[in-house]
Design a protein around this motif. Structure first.
Motif, PDB file in Angstrom:
ATOM      1  N   GLY A 166      52.898  58.270  32.101  1.00 18.80           N
ATOM      2  CA  GLY A 166      54.146  58.962  32.399  1.00 18.80           C
ATOM      3  C   GLY A 166      54.483  60.076  31.445  1.00 18.80           C
TER       4      GLY A 166
ATOM      5  N   GLY B 152      45.287  55.792  38.353  1.00 13.90           N
ATOM      6  CA  GLY B 152      45.717  55.870  39.748  1.00 13.90           C
ATOM      7  C   GLY B 152      44.733  55.336  40.752  1.00 13.90           C
TER       8      GLY B 152
ATOM      9  N   ALA C  58      42.909  53.308  43.657  1.00 16.76           N
ATOM     10  CA  ALA C  58      43.415  52.706  44.896  1.00 16.76           C
ATOM     11  C   ALA C  58      42.245  52.329  45.794  1.00 16.76           C
ATOM     12  CB  ALA C  58      44.324  53.685  45.628  1.00 16.76           C
TER      13      ALA C  58
ATOM     14  N   ARG D  29      48.832  53.846  49.551  1.00 15.47           N
ATOM     15  CA  ARG D  29      50.282  53.793  49.730  1.00 15.47           C
ATOM     16  C   ARG D  29      50.956  53.211  48.483  1.00 15.47           C
ATOM     17  NH1 ARG D  29      50.074  51.136  53.886  1.00 15.47           N
ATOM     18  NH2 ARG D  29      50.322  52.821  55.424  1.00 15.47           N
ATOM     19  N   GLU D  30      50.368  52.170  47.919  1.00 16.09           N
ATOM     20  CA  GLU D  30      50.956  51.518  46.751  1.00 16.09           C
ATOM     21  C   GLU D  30      51.011  52.466  45.552  1.00 16.09           C
ATOM     22  OE1 GLU D  30      50.007  47.685  43.811  1.00 16.09           O
ATOM     23  OE2 GLU D  30      49.028  47.849  45.778  1.00 16.09           O
ATOM     24  N   VAL D  31      49.918  53.201  45.307  1.00  9.29           N
ATOM     25  CA  VAL D  31      49.893  54.114  44.165  1.00  9.29           C
ATOM     26  C   VAL D  31      50.867  55.267  44.372  1.00  9.29           C
ATOM     27  CG1 VAL D  31      48.478  55.715  42.827  1.00  9.29           C
ATOM     28  CG2 VAL D  31      47.537  53.509  43.521  1.00  9.29           C
TER      29      VAL D  31
ATOM     30  N   ARG E 243      53.626  55.310  46.164  1.00  7.15           N
ATOM     31  CA  ARG E 243      54.990  54.819  45.991  1.00  7.15           C
ATOM     32  C   ARG E 243      55.314  54.537  44.534  1.00  7.15           C
ATOM     33  NH1 ARG E 243      55.801  50.662  51.188  1.00  7.15           N
ATOM     34  NH2 ARG E 243      55.919  52.319  52.780  1.00  7.15           N
ATOM     35  N   ALA E 244      54.338  54.018  43.792  1.00  6.51           N
ATOM     36  CA  ALA E 244      54.569  53.745  42.371  1.00  6.51           C
ATOM     37  C   ALA E 244      54.797  55.043  41.601  1.00  6.51           C
ATOM     38  CB  ALA E 244      53.386  52.981  41.788  1.00  6.51           C
ATOM     39  N   ASN E 245      54.018  56.064  41.908  1.00  2.00           N
ATOM     40  CA  ASN E 245      54.195  57.349  41.225  1.00  2.00           C
ATOM     41  C   ASN E 245      55.568  57.950  41.519  1.00  2.00           C
ATOM     42  OD1 ASN E 245      51.683  57.271  40.044  1.00  2.00           O
ATOM     43  ND2 ASN E 245      50.757  58.838  41.329  1.00  2.00           N
TER      44      ASN E 245
ATOM     45  N   ALA F  84      58.253  56.374  42.435  1.00  2.00           N
ATOM     46  CA  ALA F  84      59.276  55.535  41.809  1.00  2.00           C
ATOM     47  C   ALA F  84      59.374  55.818  40.310  1.00  2.00           C
ATOM     48  CB  ALA F  84      58.973  54.059  42.042  1.00  2.00           C
ATOM     49  N   ALA F  85      58.252  56.234  39.711  1.00  2.00           N
ATOM     50  CA  ALA F  85      58.232  56.538  38.282  1.00  2.00           C
ATOM     51  C   ALA F  85      58.741  57.942  37.982  1.00  2.00           C
ATOM     52  CB  ALA F  85      56.826  56.366  37.733  1.00  2.00           C
TER      53      ALA F  85
ATOM     54  N   GLU G 134      53.533  59.440  53.058  1.00  2.35           N
ATOM     55  CA  GLU G 134      54.415  58.809  52.080  1.00  2.35           C
ATOM     56  C   GLU G 134      55.100  59.865  51.209  1.00  2.35           C
ATOM     57  OE1 GLU G 134      55.329  55.638  51.418  1.00  2.35           O
ATOM     58  OE2 GLU G 134      54.232  54.843  53.150  1.00  2.35           O
TER      59      GLU G 134
END
Length: 416
Positions: free
Chosen positions: A119, A157, A159, A166-168, A170-172, A174-175, A212
């Motif tokens: 981050g 990152g 996947a 999708r998970e990565v 969304r995590a990015n 959200a961060a 996404e």
């Protein structure tokens, strides 16, 4: 709120089709441009007591945009990947802050950070925005989405399949990521990983990333070299193609593939392309000769001639690409055959459009952020003058450049 006027012997708005102004001026209120026009008219509209800084021998233009950097990488290291992997988050943050300041010294007032770890880019973005640290405006992508063991997997990152993508993504988001970076093909920084010409994802998997990101109002930048990867990224609907070198499956020694049909598809889709030209081309030319580089330059020239929307970015941070060599990269577009006024546009208004910032920066116009610089000479005649700014203003804050590459401008100060 403090108002200031910056005037120069020549003013360039940003877009290549806008006429330049002799003796033009910009009035700034706080962080915002409030007036642009002929110097005498801007001064006449200003309140009494407004400070005027006039650069009679200078050119005033929008701050530059580097659309592809890696702030966490150490461009002075012989092994920036090894250095990054061995560094903790505090060390990466310090390196990124130093890189950001060097970019600002070079007249770059906006960057798109397309791959970091822990981050770092998001944290630095916020510190610069809040005035804690000097630097350009930062759009941060966070950890690039890549396959397991794929290109730049060490940034975090990785996947597997559409659900993993999708998970990565969304995590990015959200961060705090501003955009999403996907590794559509392999690359040279990851020994043992997929080759640069080899696609890493299917159309369906990249489409998940695009959907996404777009649903969250974020854009998608795709690292891509080989033609097969370009076709996958185009089909998925990414917003920008990074590198887009058309590298052959037989490797760089075989030269780029000649695929005018794919160039046509890029142009027709309106997808932006960032070829990532930097000072590394100077060193390559010295090593292997300009003739060996010509086929690669011709790929970019063909894209320009077909109407592909090219933008400027350097890949600064990777081996050979320095954070203080932005203008060197621009000079290679001219050597490829692009007109210098077009290159200036690629570095300002068109790059802003590609990044979704056309209503924020990239053009000298009322209501936009006060991102501007003053150089000596006319970049429409010689883009290398952009490498020695005399004054940089980022979001209304003056940053007199430092270092040997700068040439402090002699502004004449007065008041209305």
């Amino acid at each position: 709120m403090t108002e200031r006027i910056y005037a120069a012997g020549l003013l360039l708005h940003g877009p290549a089709d806008r006429a330049a102004l002799a003796d033009g001026a910009v009035r700034v209120s706080g962080a915002t441009i409030t007036d642009v026009g002929p110097r005498d008219e801007v001064i006449a509209r200003a309140a009494p007591g407004t400070e005027v800084t006039h650069f009679p021998d200078g050119t005033l233009l929008p701050g530059l945009i580097d659309a592809h950097v890696h702030l966490a990488f150490d461009d002075h290291s012989d092994d920036p990947v090894g250095a990054l992997r061995a560094s903790g988050a505090p060390a990466l943050a310090l390196n990124a802050a130093g890189a950001a300041r060097r970019l600002l010294d070079g007249g770059v007032t906006t960057v798109r950070d397309l791959g970091d770890r822990d981050g770092v880019g998001v944290a630095l973005r916020d510190s610069v925005r809040d005035g804690v640290l000097p630097g350009p405006r930062i759009l941060a992508a966070g950890a690039p989405v890549t396959v397991r063991g794929g290109h730049c997997w060490f940034l975090g990152g990785e996947a597997s399949g559409a659900d993993g993508v999708r998970e990565v993504v969304r995590a990015n988001l959200a961060a705090g990521a501003d955009l999403i970076k996907v590794m559509a093909t392999g690359g040279t920084l990851t020994p043992g990983g997929p080759a640069p010409a080899e696609p890493q994802f299917t159309v369906a998997e990249l489409t998940v990333a695009v959907r996404e990101a777009h649903a969250a109002g974020a854009r998608v930048a795709a690292h891509v070299h080989g033609v097969a990867g370009v076709e996958v990224a185009l089909a998925a609907g990414v917003d920008t193609l990074e590198h887009c070198s058309f590298i052959s499956a037989d490797g760089p020694a075989a030269g780029p593939e000649h695929r005018p049909d794919v160039i046509d598809r890029i142009a027709d889709a309106g997808t932006f392309v960032c070829p990532t030209y930097s000072g590394s081309l100077d060193r390559a030319a010295a090593s292997i000769g300009i003739d060996r580089l010509r086929p690669w330059l011709d790929v970019v020239l063909r894209q320009h001639e077909r109407g592909v929307r090219l933008i400027a970015g350097t890949d600064a941070g990777i081996p050979g690409a320095g954070f203080d060599e932005y203008a060197v990269g621009l000079s290679w577009f001219v050597r490829a055959g692009l007109p210098a006024p077009t290159v200036v546009e690629m570095a300002t208004s068109r790059a802003a459009e590609a990044l979704g910032l056309a209503d924020v920066t990239g053009t000298l116009a009322p209501g936009l952020d006060a991102d501007l610089l003053v150089v000596t000479g006319d970049p429409r005649q010689d883009v290398t003058v952009l490498g020695a700014p005399g004054l940089v203003v980022a979001r209304g804050r003056e940053h007199p450049p430092r270092g040997a590459r700068t040439a402090p401008a002699s502004g004449i100060r007065s008041t209305v």
